[in-house]
Structures are given as structure tokens and as C-alpha cells.
Design an enzyme around this catalytic site. Structure first.
Site: not given
Ligand code: ZN
Length: 322
Positions: A192, A245
Site C-alpha cells: 500500500k 494499491k
Molecule cells: Zn488505515
């Protein structure tokens, strides 16, 4: 390759509101509205998704109240826990529920971990004008464990740890096993990246929408080898699905990972990516249906096995002419 061949591989993110007036107010932002639902309307909302053959959902709870600790995140009667129970009692295995595991929507800092504040005796209670010294990794893991157990008890199919704490998949896998939840799967937010592309999500779902510096625990845009390593570590720690992501800016990483592992690879087409296209479509600068279909298919082409996207509700509605 077309959208209909892949409907079962799409995952639709939904925001479940505990408070009806918060839900109504959020609709006025006119952003990500297809994903919003007030808890009492869950059965009707989920039936609409099933009619579109959307069977995978990623749930984010929006609590009525927040505190500095984010305690409602692991409440047995918290918003996400109640939403899961309602969906499972109405639809059973027809819906695959993936539940986000984090504290940032439930606390007042917006951080994904427990904050230690300068000069505070109790690290969870900030005084005025104190600054965050660090995010406490291990204290956060213990909360993520409690959240995961409460979600599992409620009937979730997957937990989806998104805090980017070190060792979170290993820790949560042990917590599930030690509590006889071996059947619950883990979709890890493995890579992420620290990004402003999450801004529409945060403006909608967080206590405050100011800039929040998450660079100490989220991945750097610049460091491809770190991003790669994070995914490999999560696979080793026991993740069933791993995720990258945001999506479109990271297709090189998706292609690279796909050639390395058979573990199902998920990409999240995030709120900022959606907002760019929505804003252009509002100005009639592009055709949103064509743009969203082609971008989702390009993620498939790069190697994504599953795609989390805000586009799919409207896209399937259009394509099926509902
Ligand atoms: Zn979070």
C-alpha cells in the site's frame, strides 16, 4: 477479454454508516455515493449488487462516534460487525465478505496505528499542541488482533489488514489459528503506497480530512524493491490473497509480481483514480463507461486476478442496461 467474463473477480468497496444523518450528509459530497449505505438499508443494497452479479464486497464501517483509541473498531456490536451479521443472515454464502482491518476510520487521528504523543503519559491521549512521536507497531498489532476476532465471530469470510504494520499478517494468522478461525482467509494490503490518491476516501470516511503523513509505515512510490519485498513477505507470513494499491500507476509492479507468484494478486483501483475520471466525465471530457471498462481490463492484462473498484456498480448497471 471483457468485463462480463470477469464479474466474479471484481470486488466492490462499500461504506456502511451507523448514523443516518452522517450518511445523508456524506451523499452531498457527490463522491463515491454508489458505495455508501446506511446500516438499516443493507438488505436492499446488497440485493442490488447480487442482481448485478457482484458477489465480493470489501466492507468499511463508518462509526457514529470516534475516540482517540478507535475502540469501536473491535466492539462486538460495532458498525462493521453488525453489517456482517445482517448480510450473512440475509444472504449467507451468496456474498463473499472481505472486512477491512484498521483503526483509521474509528479514531480521531486518522492514523492506521496507535500514536505515541510527545509529553503524554498515556500514549493514547494527546494533549493540546502535542505532536506524534511515532506509531507503536506492537500495540497496533494487538488491536488488529481484537478487530480480526470480532469480525470473524460476526461471520466475515476474509479479514483484510490494511494498517501496513510490520508482521501484521503473521500475527493475525496466529490469532485466527489460536481461536479456531482457521477457515477465515486473509487478503493483505501488502504493498500500500503512501499517496494522495486516497484523498476522496479520507475526506469521506475520516474524522478529519487534513494531510496525514503515513510515510513511516506505507510504501514509498520510489522504492520498487521495497514494494516487491512487502508482497513476498506477506505471502511467506500466510496471506491467501495479496494486494497492490493504488492500481494504474503501479502496473509495472503488478506485472512483476504476477511473473513471480501464483498467490492471487489483487489490485485496488482507489478513490483518487475514480475521482479523476468522474470529474472529467462530469465535464463531458471523456466517456466514463469506455474509460472504466478499458482501465479495468488493462489491470487484468497486467496480471491482476482480482480488482477492487468503485467503477463496477455503475459500469455493470450501464452494460446490463438496468
Ligand atoms: Zn488505515
Amino acid at each position: 477479454m471483457n468485463v462480463f467474463d470477469n464479474v466474479g473477480d471484481f470486488i466492490f468497496p462499500i461504506f456502511v454508516y451507523e448514523c443516518e444523518s452522517n450518511y445523508q450528509n456524506s451523499l452531498r459530497l457527490r463522491n463515491l455515493n454508489d458505495s455508501k449505505v446506511f446500516i438499516n438499508n443493507i438488505p436492499v443494497f446488497i440485493q442490488k449488487l447480487i442482481d448485478l452479479k457482484i458477489c465480493n464486497i470489501l466492507i468499511f464501517g463508518i462509526p457514529a462516534k470516534r475516540d482517540s483509541f478507535g475502540a469501536s473498531s473491535f466492539d462486538k456490536n460495532g458498525i462493521t460487525q453488525n453489517a456482517i451479521k445482517t448480510i450473512k443472515s440475509n444472504f449467507g454464502s451468496r456474498v463473499n465478505i472481505i472486512s477491512d482491518v484498521c483503526i483509521c476510520q474509528y479514531n480521531t487521528s486518522g492514523h492506521c496505528g496507535v500514536c505515541c504523543y510527545d509529553g503524554a503519559n498515556n500514549s493514547n491521549e494527546p494533549k493540546k499542541n502535542t505532536r506524534i512521536l511515532k506509531i507503536d507497531n506492537d500495540k497496533t498489532l494487538s488491536i488488529l488482533g481484537k478487530i480480526s476476532l470480532s469480525l470473524s465471530e460476526s461471520g466475515t469470510d476474509f479479514i483484510a489488514p490494511s494498517s501496513m504494520m510490520d508482521g501484521q499478517v503473521f500475527y493475525l494468522r496466529r490469532v485466527l489459528e489460536n481461536n479456531d478461525y482457521d477457515g477465515i482467509k486473509i487478503m493483505s494490503y501488502s504493498s500500500k503506497h503512501n499517496s494522495s490518491l486516497y484523498t476522496p476516501f479520507r475526506s469521506n470516511n475520516f474524522f478529519k480530512s487534513d494531510f496525514i503523513d503515513k510515510s513511516s509505515y506505507q510504501n514509498s512510490f520510489y522504492n520498487l524493491s521495497e514494494s516487491f519485498r512487502e508482497v513476498i513477505m506477506d505471502i511467506d507470513e500466510g496471506a491467501d490473497w495479496v494486494m497492490i494499491k493504488p492500481s494504474l500507476w503501479y502496473m509495472d509492479l503488478v506485472k512483476m509480481m504476477k511473473s513471480y507468484t501464483d498467490t492471487p494478486l489483487v489490485v485496488q483501483n482507489v478513490s483518487g483514480e475514480y475521482a479523476l475520471v468522474q470529474a472529467a466525465a462530469d465535464n463531458k471530457w471523456l466517456n466514463k463507461t469506455e474509460w472504466s471498462a478499458l482501465s479495468l481490463m488493462s489491470m487484468r492484462r497486467a496480471g491482476a486476478d482480482k480488482i477492487i473498484s468503485y467503477f463496477i456498480f455503475e459500469l455493470l448497471n450501464k452494460l446490463l442496461d438496468k
